[in-house]
Write a protein that holds these residues in place. Structure first.
Motif, PDB file in Angstrom:
ATOM      1  N   GLN A 441       0.828  -1.208   0.000  1.00  0.00           N
ATOM      2  CA  GLN A 441       0.000   0.000   0.000  1.00  0.00           C
ATOM      3  C   GLN A 441       0.861   1.257   0.000  1.00  0.00           C
ATOM      4  N   LYS A 444       2.404   1.768  -3.430  1.00  0.00           N
ATOM      5  CA  LYS A 444       1.437   2.325  -4.384  1.00  0.00           C
ATOM      6  C   LYS A 444       1.186   3.798  -4.105  1.00  0.00           C
ATOM      7  N   TRP A 445       1.079   4.159  -2.831  1.00  0.00           N
ATOM      8  CA  TRP A 445       0.839   5.559  -2.472  1.00  0.00           C
ATOM      9  C   TRP A 445       2.003   6.434  -2.892  1.00  0.00           C
ATOM     10  N   VAL A 447       4.213   5.915  -5.313  1.00  0.00           N
ATOM     11  CA  VAL A 447       4.231   6.046  -6.770  1.00  0.00           C
ATOM     12  C   VAL A 447       3.194   7.075  -7.218  1.00  0.00           C
ATOM     13  N   LYS A 448       1.996   6.991  -6.643  1.00  0.00           N
ATOM     14  CA  LYS A 448       0.920   7.918  -7.011  1.00  0.00           C
ATOM     15  C   LYS A 448       1.272   9.349  -6.605  1.00  0.00           C
ATOM     16  N   ARG A 449       1.805   9.522  -5.384  1.00  0.00           N
ATOM     17  CA  ARG A 449       2.148  10.847  -4.900  1.00  0.00           C
ATOM     18  C   ARG A 449       3.255  11.481  -5.734  1.00  0.00           C
ATOM     19  N   LYS A 451       3.878  11.013  -8.883  1.00  0.00           N
ATOM     20  CA  LYS A 451       3.314  11.444 -10.162  1.00  0.00           C
ATOM     21  C   LYS A 451       2.559  12.765 -10.008  1.00  0.00           C
ATOM     22  N   ILE A 452       1.833  12.898  -8.875  1.00  0.00           N
ATOM     23  CA  ILE A 452       1.103  14.153  -8.606  1.00  0.00           C
ATOM     24  C   ILE A 452       2.077  15.318  -8.476  1.00  0.00           C
ATOM     25  N   LYS A 455       3.498  16.421 -11.884  1.00  0.00           N
ATOM     26  CA  LYS A 455       2.544  17.245 -12.642  1.00  0.00           C
ATOM     27  C   LYS A 455       2.470  18.651 -12.059  1.00  0.00           C
TER      28      LYS A 455
END
Length: 631
Positions: A441, A444-445, A447-449, A451-452, A455
């Motif tokens: 978990q 995954k968090w 990796v997502k953070r 990417k945010i 951007k």
């Protein structure tokens, strides 16, 4: 008849009453008195005797009140000891307490040999304890070793114990191996004569010396058996067809010496109840002698599970008897649950059940769970559900984890994380698990953070660039956004610096800077550099650990941390409270070095520190600890 009664009463008085009480009662119930009164009236004296017997001798009271003996046991033991004050037995109790003996261990020792309470501990006990310490026995192991063999404390050090030690060392060639054997059965030191004669029997039938050494190291109890019985056992094993050149021979001897014929018969009947023939039992014993050393409950429960729940032929278990020895709750049931799921999905064949139990934990997880990719989660659930509480705490932590070595083989885990496998494996050996689900978990968090943040940084810069490339960051900050170049920002080979000091100087100059800093921190965390702890906190922690390990005290710590002495004292107190094992380890490391004259590092390298016994003791103590910690 009156004469016989008088004799009987006098005997009872001698047994129960103290010297003064006995004189009174014997006078009361003398033959003259019995002749004067009728037989019925004479029982008044018996009643009086019963009342006065409640006034216990001092030794009996001491055993009951101080050591927790039952009244019956105290009365029995008091026949062999006689003391009227508590001075000497208190010395014994205090001595044992200082050596780390528990109340149960002291009770066991004194019950086995009550005369220990009459010994001089400094003359009788201490030299033998110091001898064991000098040979590498840890202080924490001493109570158990001695309590298991009370005769050790009263055996002659020069005539019996030291010669026994020399004899075992001539066979084992290693103090570590000797200590392992001693911990398994400490009575070997006081049964040397039996061991010598029994070893001769094994040599006569052709058992290799290396197998005798293994037997002594792993199953020493059997070698201490009475010589005649041991000869019979060896002959019996020979008749069963065991090859004396194999390790199975000595293992069979060890098992038979530990169980009697009646126990063998009961366990054989259990196996027969599951359909095994006499020939199958002997064949199974030949393959795996420990089969007959398993408890009857273990045999019954495991056979029932394999035959009735896994639907495996009883004769198949007879061909692979080692299956019965595995932990029922920690291995058999959890792995069987995985096997049933794999079988239902057609991922394994029925004959593969043996392999699923034989493999080590790490290999099992890799070959039967983690290799199935997306289905790994589904397979882990029944496995974790079947693990009992104790095993989950050790192997899976409090939240349900898997070994770290297996975690890094989980599909999708970055290969660069595998460098931590050995570290995690060591942690798990000490009971610190890795929570698989939360790690996934968190991954995954992260990796997502990231990417945010990428951007957001591109939006703030008004252009797309890589936050992983320092050259791109420098171009955006200094050329595109034209942020000021600080005095400490030195130029690199191709671009201006974007290190943490340079970014800190730009922190309030543009909102993109905090985004870059957060991205860098999380990226390092994802790649396991774990830079989330500030450098200041990390540095202070390292300084505190070094000061405590090397015994420098609160004053040195205060100087290192730039704090007051009171604050340093509090820090040390908190550290020792949080990690109580550190202090005992330090004492043990120094004590071992003092006894041996050298310290052995984790990799087996020896550093001799002879000064630890003489003038420069404190420095040598620090060197002893440093040699281990800095290996």
């Amino acid at each position: 008849m009156l004469c016989n009664i008088a004799t009987m009463l006098c005997f009872l008085c001698k047994t129960i009453l103290s010297q003064t009480q006995r004189h009174i009662i014997i006078t009361t119930i003398s033959l003259t008195s019995l002749q004067r009164f009728s037989l019925q009236n004479s029982w008044i004296s018996l009643k009086y005797m019963s009342t006065t017997s409640n006034l216990q001798p001092f030794a009996v009271s001491y055993l009951i009140n101080t050591l927790g003996f039952s009244p019956e046991k105290a009365a029995s033991v008091s026949k062999y000891i006689n003391f009227q004050t508590r001075e000497k037995p208190d010395l014994i109790i205090e001595f044992f307490k200082k050596q780390g003996f528990s109340q149960t261990q002291m009770l066991s020792l004194i019950k086995s040999n009550p005369r220990l309470l009459l010994c001089d501990p400094q003359k009788t006990f201490l030299p033998k304890i110091e001898f064991l310490k000098s040979k590498g026995v840890l202080c924490s192991d001493l109570p158990k070793i001695i309590a298991s063999s009370p005769r050790f404390l009263t055996s002659n050090l020069q005539k019996h114990i030291i010669p026994s030690f020399d004899f075992f060392m001539s066979l084992l060639k290693s103090e570590d191996k000797f200590i392992k054997a001693l911990k398994r059965f400490s009575a070997i030191l006081v049964h040397k004569s039996n061991v010598v004669r029994n070893i001769e029997v094994l040599i006569e039938v052709g058992v290799p010396k290396c197998n005798i050494v293994k037997l002594l190291e792993r199953q020493p109890r059997g070698l201490t058996m009475k010589h005649e019985r041991f000869q019979e056992t060896v002959a019996e094993v020979n008749e069963m067809g065991f090859n004396a050149l194999t390790g199975q021979f000595v293992m069979a001897v060890a098992v038979i010496t530990c169980i009697g014929k009646s126990t063998w018969t009961r366990k054989a009947d259990l196996y027969k109840g599951w359909g095994w023939s006499d020939d199958e039992i002997l064949a199974a014993f030949g393959r795996f002698p420990i089969l007959m050393a398993l408890s009857e409950d273990k045999i019954e429960k495991t056979m029932d599970f394999f035959v009735n729940q896994m639907v495996i032929e009883s004769s198949t278990i007879a061909r692979y008897p080692a299956l019965l020895s595995y932990s029922f709750h920690k291995r058999i049931v959890p792995r069987a649950s995985v096997f049933q799921v794999l079988l239902s999905k057609g991922l394994v064949k029925q004959f593969a059940f043996r392999k699923i139990f034989y493999l080590s934990e790490e290999v099992f997880l890799e070959k039967f769970i983690l290799c199935h990719g997306s289905e790994a989660d589904e397979l882990l659930k029944p496995y974790q559900a079947k693990m009992n509480v104790e095993q989950k705490k050790f192997m899976f932590g409090c939240c349900g984890c898997v070994p770290g070595a297996a975690l890094w083989r989980y599909p999708g885990t970055p290969p660069n994380l595998r460098v931590l496998v050995n570290v995690l494996a060591d942690l798990e050996l000490w009971g610190i698990g890795v929570d698989l689900e939360r790690c996934i978990q968190a991954h995954k968090w992260l990796v997502k953070r990231l990417k945010i943040l990428e951007k957001e940084a591109s939006k703030l810069a008004g252009m797309t660039f890589s936050l992983y490339m320092p050259a791109d960051i420098a171009k955006v900050l200094y050329e595109h956004l034209k942020l000021p170049i600080s005095d400490g920002c030195t130029k690199g080979k191709q671009h201006l610096s974007t290190d943490k000091h340079s970014l800190e100087a730009l922190r309030h100059k543009h909102p993109i800077v905090p985004v870059i800093k957060e991205h860098r921190t999380l990226a390092k965390l994802l790649n396991c550099t774990l830079d989330s702890v500030g450098s200041k906190e990390r540095d202070q922690t390292k300084r505190m650990v070094y000061v405590i390990l090397y015994g420098m005290g609160a004053k040195s710590l205060a100087e290192q941390l730039d704090c007051t002495s009171d604050e340093a004292v509090e820090e040390i107190k908190n550290f020792r409270s949080s990690f109580p094992g550190v202090a005992s380890w330090l004492q043990e490391a120094v004590a071992t070095c003092r006894n041996r004259g050298y310290v052995e590092t984790l990799k087996g390298r020896k550093r001799f520190l002879s000064k630890i016994k003489f003038g420069s003791e404190s420095r040598a103590q620090r060197q002893a600890v440093n040699s281990i910690c800095q290996e």
